[in-house]
Scaffold this motif. Structure first.
Motif, PDB file in Angstrom:
ATOM      1  N   PHE B  49       0.860  -1.146  -0.054  1.00  0.00           N
ATOM      2  CA  PHE B  49      -0.048   0.065   0.205  1.00  0.00           C
ATOM      3  C   PHE B  49       0.698   1.195   0.149  1.00  0.00           C
ATOM      4  CE2 PHE B  49      -2.957   3.232   0.819  1.00  0.00           C
ATOM      5  CZ  PHE B  49      -2.851   3.894   1.894  1.00  0.00           C
ATOM      6  N   ILE B  50       0.528   2.056  -0.926  1.00  0.00           N
ATOM      7  CA  ILE B  50       1.573   3.381  -1.281  1.00  0.00           C
ATOM      8  C   ILE B  50       0.537   4.544  -1.007  1.00  0.00           C
ATOM      9  CG2 ILE B  50       3.100   4.733  -2.622  1.00  0.00           C
ATOM     10  CD1 ILE B  50       3.671   1.719  -3.569  1.00  0.00           C
ATOM     11  N   GLY B  51       0.471   5.190   0.082  1.00  0.00           N
ATOM     12  CA  GLY B  51      -0.336   6.098   0.388  1.00  0.00           C
ATOM     13  C   GLY B  51      -0.160   7.611  -0.476  1.00  0.00           C
ATOM     14  N   ASN B  52       0.818   7.715  -0.957  1.00  0.00           N
ATOM     15  CA  ASN B  52       1.287   8.692  -1.681  1.00  0.00           C
ATOM     16  C   ASN B  52       2.179   8.184  -2.790  1.00  0.00           C
ATOM     17  OD1 ASN B  52       2.175  11.343  -2.958  1.00  0.00           O
ATOM     18  ND2 ASN B  52       3.084  11.989  -1.030  1.00  0.00           N
ATOM     19  N   CYS B  53       1.815   8.280  -4.029  1.00  0.00           N
ATOM     20  CA  CYS B  53       2.418   7.722  -5.284  1.00  0.00           C
ATOM     21  C   CYS B  53       3.790   8.542  -5.536  1.00  0.00           C
ATOM     22  CB  CYS B  53       1.805   7.807  -6.350  1.00  0.00           C
ATOM     23  SG  CYS B  53       1.141   9.488  -7.122  1.00  0.00           S
ATOM     24  N   ILE B  62       9.743  -2.019  -6.485  1.00  0.00           N
ATOM     25  CA  ILE B  62      10.082  -3.387  -6.920  1.00  0.00           C
ATOM     26  C   ILE B  62      11.265  -3.870  -6.548  1.00  0.00           C
ATOM     27  CG2 ILE B  62      10.650  -4.473  -9.334  1.00  0.00           C
ATOM     28  CD1 ILE B  62       8.925  -2.262 -10.636  1.00  0.00           C
ATOM     29  N   ARG B  63      12.255  -3.153  -6.397  1.00  0.00           N
ATOM     30  CA  ARG B  63      13.678  -3.640  -5.938  1.00  0.00           C
ATOM     31  C   ARG B  63      13.358  -4.276  -4.469  1.00  0.00           C
ATOM     32  NH1 ARG B  63      17.035   0.950  -6.905  1.00  0.00           N
ATOM     33  NH2 ARG B  63      16.568   1.768  -4.606  1.00  0.00           N
ATOM     34  N   ARG B  64      12.695  -3.588  -3.492  1.00  0.00           N
ATOM     35  CA  ARG B  64      12.562  -4.133  -2.300  1.00  0.00           C
ATOM     36  C   ARG B  64      11.676  -5.235  -2.228  1.00  0.00           C
ATOM     37  NH1 ARG B  64      10.649  -1.653   3.557  1.00  0.00           N
ATOM     38  NH2 ARG B  64      10.757  -3.491   4.562  1.00  0.00           N
ATOM     39  N   PHE B  65      10.529  -5.379  -2.724  1.00  0.00           N
ATOM     40  CA  PHE B  65       9.380  -6.444  -2.905  1.00  0.00           C
ATOM     41  C   PHE B  65       9.325  -6.741  -4.163  1.00  0.00           C
ATOM     42  CE2 PHE B  65       8.476  -5.419   1.187  1.00  0.00           C
ATOM     43  CZ  PHE B  65       8.192  -4.121   1.454  1.00  0.00           C
ATOM     44  N   PRO B  66       9.898  -7.769  -4.649  1.00  0.00           N
ATOM     45  CA  PRO B  66      10.091  -8.589  -5.904  1.00  0.00           C
ATOM     46  C   PRO B  66       9.016  -9.369  -6.284  1.00  0.00           C
ATOM     47  CG  PRO B  66      11.882  -9.393  -4.617  1.00  0.00           C
ATOM     48  CD  PRO B  66      11.031  -8.595  -3.696  1.00  0.00           C
ATOM     49  N   GLU B  67       8.143  -9.691  -5.396  1.00  0.00           N
ATOM     50  CA  GLU B  67       6.937 -10.668  -5.891  1.00  0.00           C
ATOM     51  C   GLU B  67       5.554 -10.283  -5.543  1.00  0.00           C
ATOM     52  OE1 GLU B  67       7.214 -14.155  -6.941  1.00  0.00           O
ATOM     53  OE2 GLU B  67       9.355 -14.057  -7.212  1.00  0.00           O
ATOM     54  N   VAL B  68       5.315  -9.206  -5.701  1.00  0.00           N
ATOM     55  CA  VAL B  68       4.112  -8.545  -5.236  1.00  0.00           C
ATOM     56  C   VAL B  68       2.926  -8.935  -6.239  1.00  0.00           C
ATOM     57  CG1 VAL B  68       2.868  -6.180  -5.237  1.00  0.00           C
ATOM     58  CG2 VAL B  68       4.903  -6.552  -4.051  1.00  0.00           C
ATOM     59  N   ARG B  69       1.867  -9.296  -5.455  1.00  0.00           N
ATOM     60  CA  ARG B  69       0.699  -9.507  -6.474  1.00  0.00           C
ATOM     61  C   ARG B  69      -0.516  -8.255  -6.327  1.00  0.00           C
ATOM     62  NH1 ARG B  69       3.592 -12.975  -7.512  1.00  0.00           N
ATOM     63  NH2 ARG B  69       3.470 -15.129  -7.190  1.00  0.00           N
ATOM     64  N   SER B  70      -0.527  -7.465  -5.207  1.00  0.00           N
ATOM     65  CA  SER B  70      -1.605  -6.509  -5.300  1.00  0.00           C
ATOM     66  C   SER B  70      -0.926  -5.220  -4.735  1.00  0.00           C
ATOM     67  CB  SER B  70      -2.329  -7.228  -4.137  1.00  0.00           C
ATOM     68  OG  SER B  70      -3.048  -6.188  -3.561  1.00  0.00           O
ATOM     69  N   ILE B  71      -1.395  -4.218  -5.527  1.00  0.00           N
ATOM     70  CA  ILE B  71      -0.859  -2.860  -4.923  1.00  0.00           C
ATOM     71  C   ILE B  71      -1.960  -1.894  -5.118  1.00  0.00           C
ATOM     72  CG2 ILE B  71      -0.482  -2.165  -7.569  1.00  0.00           C
ATOM     73  CD1 ILE B  71       2.025  -1.033  -6.295  1.00  0.00           C
TER      74      ILE B  71
END
Lengths: 208, 585
Positions: B49-53, B62-71
């Motif tokens: 969850f990114i409260g401010n793009c 992406i670098r920190r979380f390489p396997e995200v399915r939901s944003i």
């Protein structure tokens, strides 16, 4: 009120912004705190009350009360519309049967705004609102030939594109007819508008 | 002989344990424990969850979380809802989609709020993510039904398409026909914001008919009353339904058909829509009213007696959105009928009228606060208020978590005493110890902010307009509200001093918005200079702020923390106070 205070304080700083002298430091992380009690918060609070000449005592309250009594005594006859107030969602106009959003372009400005023509009852209201929105521009009130407060001396003529794709001068037709046929608005520089074959004499009185 | 001690579980075990941890806060805490936990956690984080793009860049995520399915991403500040943020400000999703297209081929869910979404973005989503399931566009804009057609056509396993309150260029109703016949996976479809009068009704009917898992369906105005029964009969399993137009000449067969269709929906708990309601058709709902927990009548221009009748049939109501046509009498009825009520929102039917057009006052809210013990969330537009009423509300309902009051005329004092409403709002923050969100209105001095700073320890979001006397007010809030994340202020006499004295506080918050206040350009520059982790942006539509003296106040100011540095997609009327960028700009 306070903006004047702020201005005065800044002006007394010798040359640039010398905030260190007023103890309102920005306290970057790791920098030693000035106060002995170790709380930067406390320190800045103290500095704050020392430097700002605030008196929230009774005197000001009385003044405020008197002022608000005066305000309450006046009954607002016409409501001047403030942008974005009350905070109701723009396009989700509730309680209304319809809404008529049109884009407003201003010659020389790189952005568009949108207005809902349904919320106004007259040309006067619309033009006042546009003036607020584009406060730097003088909008020529073609209805009664009066110039609304000038800011930078450039006059703009309010024009609109109607259903047939023609560009017309705002104020030519009865208000309701205008609302129905207006597709979008353009505040054209007066110098340019002269060149267009626009109707010169509005058939319409300024009362609506 | 040496004994080897196992110091930790194998990675797979930890991963399994972490999979039970869903909340972002907990996940963040897990990642702080040690390096190996951080490493394991980041590889198995599936939701971000990114409260401010603009607080972070796509590459960093992406670098920190390489396997995200939901944003989930949020763009423009809240005041954009009220026309205070000019068009073109920013909040573009395309750069995110472009990066994720390559990095997250298995992305399933995208939820956006207040972002600019183009058809190009939608087309990119449609072709990049093979297993795409959920698209929620909340208050977004910039796209047309062409983009939706691409989503409909390509996303074979689409479960949710929710366009709530977005602005869509409604070019053609035929986009619905782009859902292939093989698409049977829809669970939620919300097209209520589409404004054109055409919708491909037969395509909609067929789509609804072949999706047995459809739980939530919100139609738009184009769907007329006589068509509703057909739709409902194809989806009796619906839990949430938004009607289209709810108006027609009263015809007995249409009515009984509608009533029958509603009564066959045994799971229906939530209703919305109701544009142009004809009261005579409301009784068609009576069979489902006893089960209703959520009712959104905020587009229903019906008067108090009809509203009272409807509401009195809904004893299980937990959430009610309604226009001020409900009046004090309607709210009194609500207070006596709906003891489960948790959330109430009352909207103004005539927000720009100078005189009240309905008999809705502070009394209605007081009645609800007294009669509804579970009331937690309030949004209330009215034209008068008193400190006494606010104190009563606060004492009745200390369990309030959201309290947003809008007295329509700015700086309206207590109508009984003509005093400011400081004491009333002070009571709210003092008694409601779990208050997370507060919106102020009416005549207010610096005192109210002193109360807020003293008692509002859990306050996360504060909205202020036409209030306060001096910087002291802002200082109370910034120095006292420990949990503050979002602060939005307009037309208040707050200037440089409080802002600069509390600069460090701004790094602990998501964002600060100030418009028509008294913050000088010089202070903005100083803040931008001294606080590299803040993006300080000045918005001025008339002329560059440095064409005036530094002591001149800026028109609009938006400050937010960011690890991505200043952004480069700003329009000409937004200036960043980051020194290096400003010089280049």
């Amino acid at each position: 009120m306070s903006s004047e205070n702020g201005k005065r304080l800044l002006e007394t700083d010798a040359g640039g912004l010398n905030f260190e002298a007023t103890e309102l430091t920005l306290g970057l992380p790791g920098e030693p705190r000035v106060t002995s009690d170790g709380g930067a918060k406390l320190g800045s609070k103290r500095g704050f009350s020392e430097t700002v000449d605030l008196k929230l005592g009774d005197n000001n309250q009385e003044v405020k009360l008197g002022h608000s009594l005066q305000e309450a005594a006046k009954s607002p006859v016409s409501k001047t519309q403030v942008v974005g107030w009350p905070p109701v969602r723009g396009f989700a106009r509730r309680g209304k049967k319809s809404c008529k959003y049109v884009k407003v372009a201003v010659d020389g400005a790189p952005y568009l705004r949108k207005v809902d023509l349904e919320i106004y009852n007259s040309y006067q209201q619309l033009l006042t609102s546009l003036e607020d929105m584009f406060s730097c521009f003088t909008i020529r009130n073609y209805l009664n030939e009066k110039k609304i407060d000038q800011v930078n001396g450039i006059e703009y003529m309010p024009t609109y594109e109607d259903k047939d794709g023609d560009w017309m001068l705002v104020g030519d037709v009865p208000w309701q007819m205008f609302v129905e046929s207006c597709k979008r608005l353009r505040l054209m520089k007066s110098s340019e508008a002269v060149g267009l074959g626009l109707k010169t004499a509005p058939k319409y009185s300024s009362t609506n | 002989m040496q004994k080897k001690m196992a110091y930790s579980f194998p990675d797979e075990v930890l991963e399994q344990v972490f999979s039970f941890i869903q909340s972002d806060k907990d996940r963040n805490a897990v990642s702080l424990v040690c390096k190996s936990w951080d490493e394991i956690e980041r590889w198995c984080r599936r939701k971000v969850f990114i409260g401010n793009c603009y607080a972070v860049s796509p590459r960093m995520v992406i670098r920190r979380f390489p396997e995200v399915r939901s944003i989930k991403l949020k763009g423009k500040p809240h005041f954009a809802d009220f026309n205070l943020v000019p068009d073109g400000w920013g909040g573009y999703v395309l750069p995110w989609i472009a990066e994720m297209a390559g990095a997250y081929p298995w992305l399933e869910e995208i939820r956006l709020k207040r972002m600019v979404v183009t058809d190009e973005s939608l087309e990119l989503i449609a072709k990049s993510f093979k297993n795409f399931k959920v698209l929620v566009l909340f208050s977004c804009e910039g796209f047309s039904t062409d983009g939706l057609a691409a989503i409909a056509a390509s996303c074979k396993n689409l479960r949710e398409l929710d366009l709530r309150e977005s602005e869509v260029d409604d070019l053609s109703g035929h986009w619905l026909a782009h859902f292939p016949e093989t698409c049977t996976s829809l669970v939620s479809l919300n097209i209520s914001c589409l404004r054109s009068d055409e919708v491909s009704f037969s395509a909609l009917e067929r789509l609804v008919g072949r999706c047995p898992n459809l739980r939530s369906l919100r139609l738009n105005r184009a769907v007329t009353l006589d068509k509703i029964a057909n739709i409902l009969r194809r989806a009796p399993q619906l839990v949430d339904f938004g009607t289209g137009y709810y108006a027609a000449e009263l015809q007995p067969d249409v009515f009984s058909n509608l009533a029958g269709a509603f009564s066959s929906c045994k799971e229906l708990k939530s209703l919305s829509g109701f544009w142009d309601v004809v009261p005579a058709y409301l009784p068609a709902l009576y069979s489902i009213c006893p089960r209703l927990t959520s009712l959104n009548l905020s587009y229903a221009t019906i008067q108090s007696p009809d509203l009272i009748k409807l509401v009195s049939h809904c004893p299980r109501l937990q959430r009610l959105l309604v226009l001020d046509y409900v009046e004090d009498s309607g709210l009194e009825e609500l207070a006596s009928s709906c003891k489960d009520l948790q959330e109430l929102r009352v909207f103004p039917s005539d927000p720009f009228g100078a005189e009240p057009n309905v008999s809705l006052t502070e009394q209605g809210l007081v009645a609800v606060s007294l009669g509804c013990p579970k009331l937690r969330s309030v949004l209330y537009f009215c034209r008068r208020m008193s400190n006494a009423a606010l104190v009563t509300i606060a004492q009745n309902r200390p369990n309030l978590t959201r309290f947003r009051l809008c007295i329509i005329e700015p700086k309206t004092p207590d109508y009984l005493t003509l005093e400011p409403l400081d004491v009333g709002f002070g009571a709210i923050v003092e008694h409601c110890k779990d208050l997370r969100r507060l919106s102020l209105s009416g005549l207010l001095t610096d005192h109210v902010f002193e109360y807020i700073g003293t008692y509002g320890k859990k306050l996360e979001m504060l909205s202020v307009a036409f209030a306060g006397d001096s910087d002291l007010g802002l200082h109370h809030v910034l120095s006292g509200c420990e949990s503050l994340r979002k602060l939005e202020i307009r037309d208040c006499p707050f200037g440089d001093k409080a802002l600069l004295a509390n600069a460090a506080k701004l790094e602990t918050m998501r964002s600060l918005w100030m418009s028509s206040c008294a913050v000088s350009f010089g202070a903005c520059k100083l803040l931008g200079q001294k606080m590299p982790k803040l993006n300080v942006e000045v918005i001025d539509e008339t002329e560059p702020p440095d064409s005036r003296p530094e002591s001149c106040p800026v028109d609009k100011l938006y400050i937010y923390r960011s690890v991505a540095g200043p952004r480069f997609d700003m329009p000409p009327f937004v200036w960043t106070m980051d020194e290096a960028v400003r010089i280049l700009h």
